[in-house]
Each structure stands twice: as C-alpha cells, then as structure tokens.
Design a protein around this motif. Structure first.
Motif, PDB file in Angstrom:
ATOM      1  N   PRO A 121       0.805  -1.217   0.000  1.00  0.00           N
ATOM      2  CA  PRO A 121       0.000   0.000   0.000  1.00  0.00           C
ATOM      3  C   PRO A 121       0.840   1.271   0.000  1.00  0.00           C
ATOM      4  CG  PRO A 121       0.025  -0.955   2.187  1.00  0.00           C
ATOM      5  CD  PRO A 121       0.776  -1.896   1.284  1.00  0.00           C
ATOM      6  N   SER A 122       2.126   1.184   0.379  1.00  0.00           N
ATOM      7  CA  SER A 122       2.905   2.424   0.429  1.00  0.00           C
ATOM      8  C   SER A 122       4.361   2.189   0.078  1.00  0.00           C
ATOM      9  CB  SER A 122       2.816   3.049   1.826  1.00  0.00           C
ATOM     10  OG  SER A 122       3.454   2.216   2.765  1.00  0.00           O
ATOM     11  N   ILE A 123       4.888   3.120  -0.700  1.00  0.00           N
ATOM     12  CA  ILE A 123       6.314   3.165  -1.009  1.00  0.00           C
ATOM     13  C   ILE A 123       6.745   4.603  -0.768  1.00  0.00           C
ATOM     14  CG2 ILE A 123       8.082   2.953  -2.792  1.00  0.00           C
ATOM     15  CD1 ILE A 123       6.293   0.941  -4.198  1.00  0.00           C
ATOM     16  N   SER A 124       7.760   4.775   0.025  1.00  0.00           N
ATOM     17  CA  SER A 124       8.274   6.131   0.241  1.00  0.00           C
ATOM     18  C   SER A 124       9.673   6.211  -0.346  1.00  0.00           C
ATOM     19  CB  SER A 124       8.290   6.471   1.733  1.00  0.00           C
ATOM     20  OG  SER A 124       9.142   5.585   2.416  1.00  0.00           O
ATOM     21  N   ILE A 125       9.934   7.301  -1.042  1.00  0.00           N
ATOM     22  CA  ILE A 125      11.222   7.480  -1.700  1.00  0.00           C
ATOM     23  C   ILE A 125      11.881   8.739  -1.148  1.00  0.00           C
ATOM     24  CG2 ILE A 125      12.385   7.890  -3.904  1.00  0.00           C
ATOM     25  CD1 ILE A 125      10.048   6.400  -5.225  1.00  0.00           C
ATOM     26  N   SER A 126      13.124   8.613  -0.736  1.00  0.00           N
ATOM     27  CA  SER A 126      13.911   9.739  -0.269  1.00  0.00           C
ATOM     28  C   SER A 126      14.875  10.096  -1.386  1.00  0.00           C
ATOM     29  CB  SER A 126      14.664   9.366   1.013  1.00  0.00           C
ATOM     30  OG  SER A 126      15.560  10.391   1.347  1.00  0.00           O
ATOM     31  N   ARG A 127      14.597  11.175  -2.118  1.00  0.00           N
ATOM     32  CA  ARG A 127      15.401  11.521  -3.286  1.00  0.00           C
ATOM     33  C   ARG A 127      16.755  12.125  -2.916  1.00  0.00           C
ATOM     34  NH1 ARG A 127      11.041  12.892  -7.743  1.00  0.00           N
ATOM     35  NH2 ARG A 127       9.381  11.734  -6.767  1.00  0.00           N
ATOM     36  N   ASN A 128      16.837  12.725  -1.775  1.00  0.00           N
ATOM     37  CA  ASN A 128      18.081  13.399  -1.399  1.00  0.00           C
ATOM     38  C   ASN A 128      19.198  12.419  -1.071  1.00  0.00           C
ATOM     39  OD1 ASN A 128      16.822  15.830  -1.665  1.00  0.00           O
ATOM     40  ND2 ASN A 128      16.257  15.987   0.476  1.00  0.00           N
ATOM     41  N   THR A 131      17.765   6.594  -1.282  1.00  0.00           N
ATOM     42  CA  THR A 131      17.207   5.425  -0.603  1.00  0.00           C
ATOM     43  C   THR A 131      15.704   5.374  -0.806  1.00  0.00           C
ATOM     44  OG1 THR A 131      16.842   6.564   1.495  1.00  0.00           O
ATOM     45  CG2 THR A 131      18.993   5.507   1.183  1.00  0.00           C
ATOM     46  N   PHE A 132      15.125   4.221  -0.536  1.00  0.00           N
ATOM     47  CA  PHE A 132      13.672   4.107  -0.538  1.00  0.00           C
ATOM     48  C   PHE A 132      13.261   3.103   0.525  1.00  0.00           C
ATOM     49  CE2 PHE A 132      14.990   0.722  -3.370  1.00  0.00           C
ATOM     50  CZ  PHE A 132      14.106  -0.310  -3.098  1.00  0.00           C
ATOM     51  N   SER A 133      11.973   3.139   0.856  1.00  0.00           N
ATOM     52  CA  SER A 133      11.399   2.200   1.818  1.00  0.00           C
ATOM     53  C   SER A 133      10.151   1.590   1.214  1.00  0.00           C
ATOM     54  CB  SER A 133      11.042   2.910   3.126  1.00  0.00           C
ATOM     55  OG  SER A 133      12.192   3.467   3.708  1.00  0.00           O
ATOM     56  N   VAL A 134       9.902   0.325   1.524  1.00  0.00           N
ATOM     57  CA  VAL A 134       8.710  -0.370   1.050  1.00  0.00           C
ATOM     58  C   VAL A 134       8.043  -1.019   2.254  1.00  0.00           C
ATOM     59  CG1 VAL A 134       7.811  -2.208  -0.431  1.00  0.00           C
ATOM     60  CG2 VAL A 134       9.791  -0.888  -1.160  1.00  0.00           C
ATOM     61  N   ASN A 135       6.732  -0.809   2.394  1.00  0.00           N
ATOM     62  CA  ASN A 135       5.950  -1.419   3.470  1.00  0.00           C
ATOM     63  C   ASN A 135       4.793  -2.182   2.850  1.00  0.00           C
ATOM     64  OD1 ASN A 135       7.381  -0.067   5.678  1.00  0.00           O
ATOM     65  ND2 ASN A 135       6.464   1.775   4.814  1.00  0.00           N
ATOM     66  N   GLY A 136       4.390  -3.275   3.472  1.00  0.00           N
ATOM     67  CA  GLY A 136       3.255  -4.016   2.946  1.00  0.00           C
ATOM     68  C   GLY A 136       2.975  -5.268   3.744  1.00  0.00           C
ATOM     69  N   THR A 137       2.149  -6.151   3.156  1.00  0.00           N
ATOM     70  CA  THR A 137       1.830  -7.436   3.773  1.00  0.00           C
ATOM     71  C   THR A 137       1.951  -8.532   2.720  1.00  0.00           C
ATOM     72  OG1 THR A 137      -0.541  -7.238   3.320  1.00  0.00           O
ATOM     73  CG2 THR A 137       0.224  -6.452   5.467  1.00  0.00           C
ATOM     74  N   PHE A 175      10.825  -2.728   4.546  1.00  0.00           N
ATOM     75  CA  PHE A 175      12.203  -2.620   4.114  1.00  0.00           C
ATOM     76  C   PHE A 175      12.513  -1.129   4.110  1.00  0.00           C
ATOM     77  CE2 PHE A 175      10.695  -6.531   2.031  1.00  0.00           C
ATOM     78  CZ  PHE A 175      11.610  -7.425   2.563  1.00  0.00           C
ATOM     79  N   ALA A 176      13.312  -0.660   5.071  1.00  0.00           N
ATOM     80  CA  ALA A 176      13.555   0.776   5.249  1.00  0.00           C
ATOM     81  C   ALA A 176      14.957   1.159   4.800  1.00  0.00           C
ATOM     82  CB  ALA A 176      13.354   1.150   6.710  1.00  0.00           C
ATOM     83  N   ASN A 177      15.058   2.343   4.215  1.00  0.00           N
ATOM     84  CA  ASN A 177      16.342   2.937   3.811  1.00  0.00           C
ATOM     85  C   ASN A 177      17.188   2.007   2.941  1.00  0.00           C
ATOM     86  OD1 ASN A 177      15.786   5.316   5.277  1.00  0.00           O
ATOM     87  ND2 ASN A 177      16.376   4.254   7.148  1.00  0.00           N
ATOM     88  N   VAL A 178      16.540   1.414   1.937  1.00  0.00           N
ATOM     89  CA  VAL A 178      17.241   0.541   1.000  1.00  0.00           C
ATOM     90  C   VAL A 178      18.023   1.419   0.020  1.00  0.00           C
ATOM     91  CG1 VAL A 178      16.974  -1.206  -0.795  1.00  0.00           C
ATOM     92  CG2 VAL A 178      15.471  -1.218   1.212  1.00  0.00           C
ATOM     93  N   ASN A 179      19.304   1.127  -0.170  1.00  0.00           N
ATOM     94  CA  ASN A 179      20.160   1.890  -1.064  1.00  0.00           C
ATOM     95  C   ASN A 179      19.689   1.712  -2.498  1.00  0.00           C
ATOM     96  OD1 ASN A 179      22.170   3.035  -2.614  1.00  0.00           O
ATOM     97  ND2 ASN A 179      23.859   2.041  -1.536  1.00  0.00           N
ATOM     98  N   ALA A 180      19.383   2.807  -3.190  1.00  0.00           N
ATOM     99  CA  ALA A 180      18.895   2.749  -4.558  1.00  0.00           C
ATOM    100  C   ALA A 180      19.825   3.549  -5.457  1.00  0.00           C
ATOM    101  CB  ALA A 180      17.481   3.282  -4.639  1.00  0.00           C
ATOM    102  N   SER A 181      21.122   3.377  -5.297  1.00  0.00           N
ATOM    103  CA  SER A 181      22.092   4.167  -6.070  1.00  0.00           C
ATOM    104  C   SER A 181      22.236   3.677  -7.505  1.00  0.00           C
ATOM    105  CB  SER A 181      23.449   4.152  -5.364  1.00  0.00           C
ATOM    106  OG  SER A 181      23.893   2.824  -5.233  1.00  0.00           O
TER     107      SER A 181
END
Length: 186
Positions: A121-128, A131-137, A175-181
């Motif tokens: 239901p939610s994906i948050s992306i930190s562009r600065n 990194t990104f985070s994925v939450n779900g079931t 899954f929090a603060n996953v490196n997306a470089s």
C-alpha cells in the motif's frame, strides 16, 4: 524327506514420484513427508510409481487431509509396478500403498500451485539520499510463508524478513532505507 519353501515379506512397498518434467527422482521411505511436514509439489499434475517386488501390490489410495478419497486402485492380479499421473487441486494429501502381504507405506504431500499474495500500500522514496522504503503485507493461505526478501538483480541485494516457518497469517514487512544508487527493478 520333503523340502518346503518359506517366503518372508519384511519390506513395505515403495512410492516414487516424478519432478515437473515427469522424470522419477525419489522414492519413499526417504523423503516421504509427514502430516506436519509434507513433501511439496508446486505443480498440479503429480506422477507416482508404486513398486512392490515381493508379494506384489494390493491397493493404493490418495485422500485429502479431510478424508475425501481422490483416487484409489485395487490390484487383483500380482502386479509389481504401477504408474499413475493425477491432476489434483491445491491441498494436503495422504497416500497409502498396501502390498498383498498387508504391509503399507504412507506418504504425505501438498500440492501448492498458487503464489503468495503480496500487497504494497505504500512506497516512500527519499530523493536526497538515494534510498527508498517499502511497506506491505504478504500471505500464503495454502503452504504458508517461510521467508521474504527484497532483491535487485543487478546488485544482488537481499534483505531477509524473519518468519515462523510455514505461517499462513498475513505478515507485515518493512524494508527501510534501502540503497537505490543503481537503476533497476526490485
């Protein structure tokens, strides 16, 4: 003097099974599975070979865990081998093969062709910070979940989530603060 022959029937029948390519790969009693830990098949057409080289096969049956008979056979003549291929719906099964001397072999197995259901239901992306985070079931109602991982084929990133083996309850993950470089699919 009279000579008498005596035959002793000590071994139970063997149950063999084929892989998805229909090549026989193993037999019971090794790997027969139990009710608590059945042999797993992720394809619906299962192929079995029954073998009894002593007295011959007597009967065989496959029942759902609920007791419903899905297939059965009686062998009126002495038969030492029998192959069968069955298309079975997802579920847990008990298979019993009995030889003509009354010895039996039991195999528990599960057919599970349905992949687990995953909801994100939610994906948050930190562009600065890249990194990104994925939450779900995630949930698998048939055989249950053993593990989950977030992977990127280019980076071989794996972030495991610990689960109780075989849980059929919905499992939340984060899954929090996953490196997306590096660009890629996760």
């Amino acid at each position: 003097d009279t000579m008498h022959a005596l035959r002793i029937e000590a071994a139970a029948p063997e149950i063999g099974w084929a892989n998805q390519s229909q090549i026989f790969v193993s037999t019971c009693p090794e790997g027969c599975g139990t009710q608590a830990a059945p042999r797993e098949f992720n394809y619906s057409t299962v192929k079995f070979r029954y073998q009894e080289l002593g007295s011959g096969l007597g009967s065989s049956e496959i029942k759902k865990e609920s007791g419903e008979v899905m297939w059965e056979a009686t062998y009126p003549e002495v038969m030492y081998y029998y192959d069968t291929a069955l298309m079975l719906p997802d579920g847990k099964y008990k298979q019993t093969v009995i030889d003509r001397a009354g010895r039996e072999q039991v195999m528990w197995f599960r057919v599970d062709t349905v992949s687990p259901r995953v909801e994100i239901p939610s994906i948050s992306i930190s562009r600065n910070f890249g990194t990104f985070s994925v939450n779900g079931t995630a949930q698998d109602l048939n055989s249950g979940l053993d593990s989950m991982a977030l992977e990127n084929s280019q980076l071989s990133i794996s972030v495991p989530v610990s689960l109780e083996s075989g849980t059929t309850d919905p499992v939340g993950f984060s899954f929090a603060n996953v490196n997306a470089s590096v660009d890629g699919y996760y």
